[in-house]
Design an enzyme around this catalytic site. Structure first.
Site, PDB file in Angstrom:
ATOM      1  N   LYS A  66      68.675  64.567   0.352  1.00 47.74           N
ATOM      2  CA  LYS A  66      69.141  63.415   0.217  1.00 47.74           C
ATOM      3  C   LYS A  66      69.503  63.333  -0.807  1.00 47.74           C
ATOM      4  O   LYS A  66      68.942  64.268  -2.707  1.00 47.74           O
ATOM      5  CB  LYS A  66      67.996  62.663   0.505  1.00 47.74           C
ATOM      6  CG  LYS A  66      68.669  60.739   0.442  1.00 47.74           C
ATOM      7  CD  LYS A  66      67.406  59.664   0.756  1.00 47.74           C
ATOM      8  CE  LYS A  66      67.645  58.854   0.599  1.00 47.74           C
ATOM      9  NZ  LYS A  66      66.923  57.531   1.099  1.00 47.74           N
ATOM     10  N   SER A 139      68.333  54.142   4.505  1.00 48.30           N
ATOM     11  CA  SER A 139      69.016  54.459   3.525  1.00 48.30           C
ATOM     12  C   SER A 139      69.766  56.596   3.458  1.00 48.30           C
ATOM     13  O   SER A 139      70.672  56.615   2.997  1.00 48.30           O
ATOM     14  CB  SER A 139      68.902  54.482   2.237  1.00 48.30           C
ATOM     15  OG  SER A 139      67.974  55.295   2.159  1.00 48.30           O
ATOM     16  N   SER A 163      63.517  53.515   5.878  1.00 47.02           N
ATOM     17  CA  SER A 163      65.040  54.468   5.717  1.00 47.02           C
ATOM     18  C   SER A 163      65.538  56.150   6.472  1.00 47.02           C
ATOM     19  O   SER A 163      65.916  57.009   5.711  1.00 47.02           O
ATOM     20  CB  SER A 163      65.544  54.554   3.957  1.00 47.02           C
ATOM     21  OG  SER A 163      65.760  53.416   4.062  1.00 47.02           O
TER      22      SER A 163
END
Length: 452
Positions: A66, A139, A163
């Protein structure tokens, strides 16, 4: 296959890069691709393995991270425009640990702005590979899309209120949110430091365990990391769950839940019973006020995380993150203290459940994966957010480990999901339970039809 030299890391990595080139133009899972560097890492892995130097199950395997993990070789934007050109001078601890283990880092995965709910208006949102009309989660959106679509073998996400778990639920993946402090957050952009968790996302519990084995453990550079040795998570793979005590609060887990989600959870309990586990009825402490407090508690920590750039550069922020920071800046000390006390009380009560059980089962979300149209409607109703977060936010407050895994499909062919929650530092138990379930079912082996 790479270890046995039936395949080369170079060949696997090149194939993965070819897939990304062919498919990611419509999926938008990657924000930065490190193709040349990945091929160089793969070539090194092939030489090492050919010489009998094997570093473990990640050696030569292409994965991605990420885009809130610091990397010296690629920008770390954290989904923002403010940091679009930020090139750190050091790597996040977890990135260094992955590379020491021989993993090939394909690139950085797209995410919502600052790891909150919305993507920055100038950055394309990742697309769900199962159906582009459905939510992809937040997210760690790119971290969910890429392994689901076969564009990496595993990814790293982060979880402040769901997330890791939401993208795993919507994309048919398995994900581990470890105990808070089990994995170092050094070199990781914060949304809310005391709620942020770092963890792996992959196709199976076994794959997640292999990644967690590498990234877990104390880090002198993160004073909040736990100075407790990480057990051998891979040793849990294949162990029996006979007589494992699996807790269920039926009012919490099944009350107010859409029937397809409830039915899938009931079938999962039947699988565990067939495997010899014991189902134990428990009662969760009252969680409503705690869930209601999540936005405010997250907001005040987010305001601290962004104090150097907000409000000074407010015009560069997207609306969702800006609204959260404004709310945090408006919080009073009394409100923060009230939330803190709720957190302490719930955490203490919740941990007592594990005197009688080894882990607890609940849904990941109360509904099947919502469509994008549904999500747009939900945004106008704060009660909907609280209902969704009742299965995720409490375990960010407690810091408890969870594993999220697929347990069926809904009527339109989207993945369904459940969550196994453990006591603090109880990753081994939830990995054992998740792998046992996946050994008896095949939901985690299903893949989206990506077409040509």
């Amino acid at each position: 296959m790479i270890r046995r030299e039936e395949a080369t890391s170079t060949g696997v990595t090149q194939n993965m890069l070819d897939l990304i080139a062919r498919m990611d133009g419509r999926l938008h899972s990657y924000i930065h691709l490190c193709a040349d560097r990945a091929l160089a890492q793969a070539a090194t892995a092939d030489v090492e393995i050919g010489a009998g130097i094997y570093k473990g199950p990640l050696h030569g395997v292409p994965i991605a991270v990420k885009d809130l993990y610091y990397t010296t070789y690629a920008p770390t934007r954290a989904g923002t425009m403010i940091y679009k050109d930020f090139l750190p001078t050091y790597n996040a601890t977890v990135v260094d640990r992955l590379e020491t283990a021989g993993a090939v880092i394909l690139g950085k995965l797209s995410m919502t702005e600052g790891a909150y709910t919305g993507h920055h208006p100038t950055i394309p949102s990742p697309v769900n590979p199962w159906n582009p009309e459905y939510w992809v989660g937040t997210s760690s959106s790119g971290s969910g899309v890429a392994p689901s679509a076969g564009l990496c073998f595993a990814s790293l996400g982060s979880d402040t209120g769901g997330s890791i778990r939401y993208p795993c639920a919507t994309c048919g993946l398995t994900g581990i949110k470890p105990t808070w402090g089990r994995v170092s957050r050094h070199g990781v952009f914060a949304l809310a430091n005391s709620l942020d968790h770092i963890g792996p996302m992959a196709r199976s519990a076994a794959d997640c365990a292999a990644v967690l084995q590498v990234i877990a453990g104390w880090d002198a550079q993160d004073p909040t990391s736990l100075d407790v040795p990480a057990p051998d998570y891979m040793a849990e793979i294949g162990k029996s769950v006979r007589d494992m005590r699996i807790g269920i609060d039926r009012s919490y887990a099944l009350g107010g839940v859409e029937s397809q989600v409830a039915d899938a959870l009931e079938r999962a309990l039947e699988v565990f019973t067939h495997l010899g586990a014991r189902v134990v009825e428990v009662t969760l402490p009252d969680y409503d006020a705690l869930v209601d407090a999540w936005i405010g508690m997250c907001a005040i920590e987010t305001a601290v995380a962004h104090k150097d750039t907000y409000p000074a550069r407010a015009d560069e922020y997207g609306p969702d993150l800006a609204q959260l920071i404004d709310e945090g800046r408006a919080m009073t000390g009394m409100q923060a203290a009230e939330g803190h006390y709720l957190r302490i009380a719930f955490t203490a009560s919740f941990e007592t459940l594990f005197r009688d059980i080894d882990c607890m089962l609940c849904p990941t979300m109360p509904t099947p994966t919502p469509s994008l149209a549904d999500m747009a409607d939900y945004g106008a109703d704060p009660a909907v957010l609280g209902n969704i977060m009742r299965y995720t936010a409490p375990y960010n407050f407690t810091g408890s480990p969870t594993v999220t895994l697929p347990n069926g499909f809904d009527s339109v062919g989207m993945p369904l999901s459940m969550q196994i929650v453990g006591p603090k530092l109880g990753e081994a138990a939830i990995i054992r339970a998740a792998h046992a379930y996946q050994s008896a079912t095949d939901w985690h082996t299903r893949q989206p039809n990506m077409g040509a």
